[in-house]
Scaffold this active site. Sequence first.
Site, short mmCIF file in Angstrom:
data_model
loop_
_atom_site.label_atom_id
_atom_site.label_comp_id
_atom_site.label_asym_id
_atom_site.label_seq_id
_atom_site.Cartn_x
_atom_site.Cartn_y
_atom_site.Cartn_z
N ASN A 1 43.50 60.08 31.40
CA ASN A 1 44.87 60.38 31.81
C ASN A 1 45.08 61.87 31.65
OD1 ASN A 1 47.71 60.62 32.01
ND2 ASN A 1 48.00 58.54 31.25
N TYR B 1 55.51 50.66 26.83
CA TYR B 1 56.80 51.36 26.89
C TYR B 1 58.00 50.57 26.39
CZ TYR B 1 54.04 54.45 29.83
OH TYR B 1 53.07 55.29 30.30
N GLY C 1 51.86 60.26 28.84
CA GLY C 1 53.26 60.14 28.51
C GLY C 1 53.63 60.94 27.27
N ARG D 1 44.19 62.39 27.70
CA ARG D 1 43.93 61.24 26.85
C ARG D 1 42.90 60.35 27.52
NH1 ARG D 1 48.16 57.91 27.45
NH2 ARG D 1 46.82 56.19 28.13
N GLU E 1 39.31 54.90 31.23
CA GLU E 1 39.90 55.85 32.17
C GLU E 1 40.40 57.07 31.43
OE1 GLU E 1 44.23 54.40 33.25
OE2 GLU E 1 42.87 52.68 33.27
N ASP F 1 40.99 56.45 27.27
CA ASP F 1 41.03 55.11 26.71
C ASP F 1 39.62 54.52 26.67
OD1 ASP F 1 43.79 55.37 26.61
OD2 ASP F 1 44.05 54.55 28.62
N GLU G 1 55.82 55.60 38.55
CA GLU G 1 55.99 55.96 37.14
C GLU G 1 57.15 56.93 36.92
OE1 GLU G 1 52.14 56.36 34.86
OE2 GLU G 1 51.39 56.62 36.90
N SER H 1 49.87 53.86 33.91
CA SER H 1 50.76 53.06 33.07
C SER H 1 50.52 51.55 33.20
CB SER H 1 52.23 53.37 33.38
OG SER H 1 52.55 54.69 32.99
#
Length: 324
Positions: free
Chosen positions: A280, A224, A284, A263, A278, A265, A27, A158
């Site tokens: 994070n 992205y 990003g 964050r 999951e 999800d 990443e 990602s």
Amino acid sequence: MSEFRISPQEAIAFGRVAVIYGGLSAEREISLRSGAEVLKGLQMAGVDAFGIDLGGSGENPLAQLMSTEFDRAFLVLHGRGGEDGTIQGALEMMGKPYTGSGVAASALGMDKLRTKQLWHGGGLTTPAFVMIDLHTDLAQVVEKLGFPIMIKPVHEGSSIGMARVSNADELAAAVAQARRYDSCILAERWISGPEYTIGVLDGQALPIIRLETPHTFYDYNAKYQAKDTRYLFDTQLSAAEEAELKALVEQAFALVGCRGWGRIDVMLDEQGCFQLLEVNTAPGMTDHSLVPMAAREAGINFAELVVRILRGADLDMNATEPTE
């Protein structure tokens, strides 16, 4: 919204801030973009900040840190070596405050399998799953989960190496592809329903974002590169459902031991149950990124967001991270 600036006194208290980005993971390119945005935001707010492209010069990353003068670190590394507790441990040994989750929570958050095991053990909802290694009988995976199945490398972010499979041939190919990134692979029951992502700042859930993409799932390209991904604050949830989802996210964040920001999800399954996917711990911060988007919806501009994250670096690094 007016420009956000910190006071001269707070700038002095922060000292010299190293924005650490880049790294050597898969990443890296996303981290470089995130780091550039964070650095610009901090400097606009009046923070004495500079960037360190960790490993970018070919120098040993630890030697880079040891040879650089700074007072605290803003971590915006993604993936292994930066989001998995490694850099956090190095900074603690150096006595340098840093942003985001500590060693244990960072390591857990980077490990999709153990995060799900922790949530499951804590009574939180997450899709059924199976770990795949070199000895796993894929037929038994299908027997337990049924098709479709989502395949994920356990220690990548990602959406790298992820695939949705609908038959045995696709399953074998996806597992082989995922093994390029990780020896530990997660097979997860496919959830058909809306996907949500919820940023967390200072332990509180930010506005919920509903994701829509014409892709099979919210993959690397959709995150992205694509221009057709939609990020919607019209959640199509009732007020009670939104409150339930935010409470679930805050509980899931705390159960992993996360702090500062992050964050999570989530998907809504066919039975109307929210399913945790999951966490994070270093999301990003690019122009496509979701935490800045949610912060803007809450009235927090980018400069204020990065300063609030930086303020979290004042937390006691030796504090015991919650486990229940």
